[in-house]
Design an enzyme around this catalytic site. Structure first.
Site, PDB file in Angstrom:
ATOM      1  CE  LYS A   1      99.536  50.401 142.270  1.00 32.99           C
ATOM      2  NZ  LYS A   1     100.810  50.315 142.984  1.00 32.99           N
TER       3      LYS A   1
ATOM      4  CG  PHE B   1     106.329  49.667 149.446  1.00 35.04           C
ATOM      5  CD1 PHE B   1     106.860  50.893 149.097  1.00 35.04           C
ATOM      6  CD2 PHE B   1     106.945  48.948 150.467  1.00 35.04           C
ATOM      7  CE1 PHE B   1     107.986  51.404 149.743  1.00 35.04           C
ATOM      8  CE2 PHE B   1     108.073  49.436 151.112  1.00 35.04           C
ATOM      9  CZ  PHE B   1     108.580  50.672 150.747  1.00 35.04           C
ATOM     10  CB  SER B   2     101.901  47.917 145.201  1.00 35.32           C
ATOM     11  OG  SER B   2     102.587  48.801 144.343  1.00 35.32           O
ATOM     12  CB  ALA B   3      99.676  46.014 150.190  1.00 33.89           C
TER      13      ALA B   3
END
Length: 418
Positions: free
Chosen positions: A84, A80-82
């Protein structure tokens, strides 16, 4: 220090607990046991943890299952946002070669982005969530976001909102914004750049944007738990939809984090989210690969003896660009670097990395040359708060294990200890 790779009672015999594979320095015993207890008994779920010091593994362990198969070192999950943090690393590689300047307007490289008053928005503002584009208007649906080039085009044409210049977490839009920028510079999509700018230069396979190819060693662990299905029921969806128009933190968070139908793209053995390029949220990574990438950030840009990022870029990456209340994260005090964040918590303030939905994360501690990768595949609304806070106990335990290894090494080097 000692490495182990068997099952048994770690504390007494120097072996790993039953159900845990891999190896770990003996001084990390408390961490290994807590990891085994926390992640080893989840139905259909598992986890991997890697801790590297100056590029060398101190801990490489895994437990549980990836659906119907045991978790291994090569098991990857959606982080998920890791994701980014990996996307930001791609941008830093381009900056390193002089292909972009953090202070330059995005429209200098991506002319279409200059529409609707966005001509002055800089690369730095995008990378620190201050571009005023944390939400898409009109609202995108879960199915629309699968067309990543359409999303890039919509953001290029969008008008920034009133939070331009103010930290407001760009939960989904971050990936399309940087993908559009990178595509304008290189002609390549972000999935290809994950391969050419991260995985290949670092000599690893375990970092992919979307589903790993069939030929890759990395195997995908499908999501376990109820995922986000509870937010898809009519009442919850109606409440979340209503909150779009509410001023303040609740409205900003809803516009940033919630898209109608988004829960449907996570479901199934081959969920639709794996078939797009979402640089903000659909990276598939192993724990070891994340630790390797962040190892370069923790060790002056050097990975496996080679300069992966220049000292100039590493200096820029380590600087905290913004320490302010984030308007889309319920006014949490966020320490934003260029594409990464620190955390105002023990073991987190001096480091940098990125945590994803559900708690998977990659982390670098430059003062120590330490890097950490943690991935797991449970996504369940009822346990989300606990899982999301994994870094809050994992990082302090990692640092405690490192202190123990240093004490053990010092004793071995002291003549009186003989």
């Amino acid at each position: 220090m000692s490495n182990v790779a068997a099952s048994g009672d770690f504390g007494l015999s120097g072996e790993l607990p039953v159900g845990v594979g891999g190896s770990a320095a003996a001084e990390f015993g408390p961490l290994v046991r807590r990891f085994a207890k926390t992640f080893g008994n989840r139905r259909g779920a598992g986890a991997g943890l890697a801790v590297h010091l100056r590029g060398a593994p101190l801990v490489e362990i895994w437990t549980g299952s990836a659906g119907n198969t045991p978790w291994t070192k090569d098991t990857g999950s959606i982080v998920f946002s890791a994701t980014k943090g990996i996307t930001a690393t791609v941008i830093h590689r381009l900056a390193d070669r002089g292909l972009l300047d953090y202070a330059a307007p995005v429209a200098e490289y991506w002319p279409e982005f200059g529409a609707n008053g966005k001509g002055g928005i800089t690369v730095r503002q995008v990378m620190t969530h201050r571009a005023g584009l944390s939400a898409l208007s009109p609202i995108a649906s879960g199915l629309e976001i699968l067309d990543h080039q359409l999303m890039e085009e919509r953001l290029a044409a969008a008008k920034p909102d009133r939070l331009l210049g103010v930290p407001a977490y760009h939960a989904l839009t971050y990936g399309w914004l940087l993908a559009g920028l990178a595509r304008a510079i290189t002609g390549d999509g972000m999935a290809e750049l994950f391969r050419t700018e991260v995985a290949e230069p670092l000599g690893i396979d375990g970092i992919h944007l979307g589903r790993p190819p069939a030929s890759a060693p990395t195997s995908y662990a499908e999501l376990a738990g109820n995922q986000l299905r509870p937010i898809g029921n009519p009442l919850t969806a109606k409440v979340l939809g209503f909150s779009y128009g509410i001023p303040g933190a609740l409205g900003a968070a809803a516009r940033c984090l919630f898209l109608p139908g988004v829960e449907s793209i996570l479901e199934g053995e081959n969920p639709p989210i794996l078939r797009t390029e979402l640089g903000a949220g659909n990276g598939v990574s192993t724990a070891s690969a994340l630790a390797t990438m962040y190892g370069a950030l923790a060790n002056n840009g050097i990975a496996d003896g080679r300069q992966y990022l220049s000292p100039r870029t590493i200096k820029a990456v380590r600087r905290i660009e913004s320490y302010r209340l984030d308007h889309a994260l319920f006014y949490a005090p966020m320490l934003w670097h260029l594409g990464y964040h620190s955390l105002p918590m023990p073991g987190g303030r001096a480091g940098l990395g990125h945590i994803g939905l559900g708690g998977s994360f990659g982390w670098a501690e430059p003062r120590l040359g330490l890097s950490v990768g943690f991935v797991h595949n449970r996504l369940s609304v009822g346990q989300l708060t606990f899982d999301q806070s994994s870094a809050a106990w994992l990082l302090p335990m990692v640092l405690a294990g490192l202190r123990s290894t240093r004490r053990a090494a010092a004793l071995m080097e002291t003549p009186e200890a003989a």
